[in-house]
Design an enzyme around this catalytic site. Structure first.
Site, PDB file in Angstrom:
ATOM      1  N   LYS A   1     -48.978 -11.344  60.962  1.00  0.00           N
ATOM      2  CA  LYS A   1     -47.767 -11.759  61.795  1.00  0.00           C
ATOM      3  C   LYS A   1     -47.117 -10.394  62.096  1.00  0.00           C
ATOM      4  CE  LYS A   1     -43.824 -13.642  60.400  1.00  0.00           C
ATOM      5  NZ  LYS A   1     -42.736 -14.443  59.927  1.00  0.00           N
TER       6      LYS A   1
ATOM      7  N   ASP B   1     -44.446 -17.505  64.177  1.00  0.00           N
ATOM      8  CA  ASP B   1     -43.298 -17.665  63.132  1.00  0.00           C
ATOM      9  C   ASP B   1     -43.265 -18.946  63.005  1.00  0.00           C
ATOM     10  OD1 ASP B   1     -41.790 -18.236  65.151  1.00  0.00           O
ATOM     11  OD2 ASP B   1     -40.064 -16.835  64.561  1.00  0.00           O
TER      12      ASP B   1
END
Length: 214
Positions: A124, A142
């Site tokens: 991420k 997320d």
């Protein structure tokens, strides 16, 4: 999990996002690729507001890996002590700075594999840096994106990897660059977890979510 929306609905949704915010921006303070990388690494299990409060004074003087090494681990730890898990994060950021100086001449690499090899950098974080700094259509999933992706059918998936693939596979290519920012901001301020603000949602009529609020 909602069913994947069809192409025409996806295009309509992202056309509206684009019209409302043509150039969405991330909310983490940064001044260059290195400070962006550090800020994103520090943001794990923390709010952007909390990270910015610590990093704005830090980045005013420490904006390269070498300057981070010059600050020292104790200095870094003290600077970010208001952020959750600050001791572990400080160690990772300090080791990251050493690797960047030793192996990359102090330059943040533009490779996902290279970024993920750095301490404290997962997929991420790497995707955020690739997207925001290197302008690659990388999708950082997320909790906000995972929630609204499954709630709305924009990018459903049983885990973050599946949601990332759904974004890449189903969102029209011209919207790929800003897709994750539009979705994050929508999830953060409108399609919130407990009681989504459907009354002010710009895609309310296109969203199949059954439990809409008034």
């Amino acid at each position: 999990m909602a069913k994947q929306l069809d192409y025409h609905l996806m295009r309509a949704i992202f056309t509206r996002f684009q019209a409302a915010e043509p150039e969405p921006k991330g909310e983490l303070h940064h001044t260059n690729a290195y400070t962006l990388l550090v800020a994103v690494a520090l943001s794990a299990q923390a709010t952007d507001i909390g990270v910015n409060k610590a990093t704005m004074p830090l980045f005013a003087t420490v904006d390269t890996p070498q300057k981070m090494l010059d600050l020292g681990l104790d200095g870094l730890t003290d600077a970010i002590k208001s952020i959750g898990l600050f001791r572990t994060k400080a160690k990772n950021v300090f080791r990251m700075a050493q690797i960047l100086v030793d192996d990359y001449a102090g330059i943040v690499p533009s490779s996902r594999a290279a970024l993920q090899s750095l301490p404290g950098v997962g997929r991420k974080t790497a995707n955020v840096v690739l997207n925001m700094w290197f302008h690659m259509p990388a999708q950082a999933v997320d909790t906000h994106i995972f929630r609204i992706g499954n709630r709305t059918g924009i990018c459903p998936g049983r885990d973050v990897d599946a949601v990332e693939r759904a974004i890449e596979d189903h969102i029209p290519s011209e919207f790929q660059h800003h897709a994750h920012h539009w979705l994050i901001l929508h999830g953060r301020y409108v399609c919130i977890a407990r009681k989504p603000k459907c009354g002010i949602c710009l895609i309310r009529d296109l969203c199949p979510y059954e439990d809409k609020t008034i």
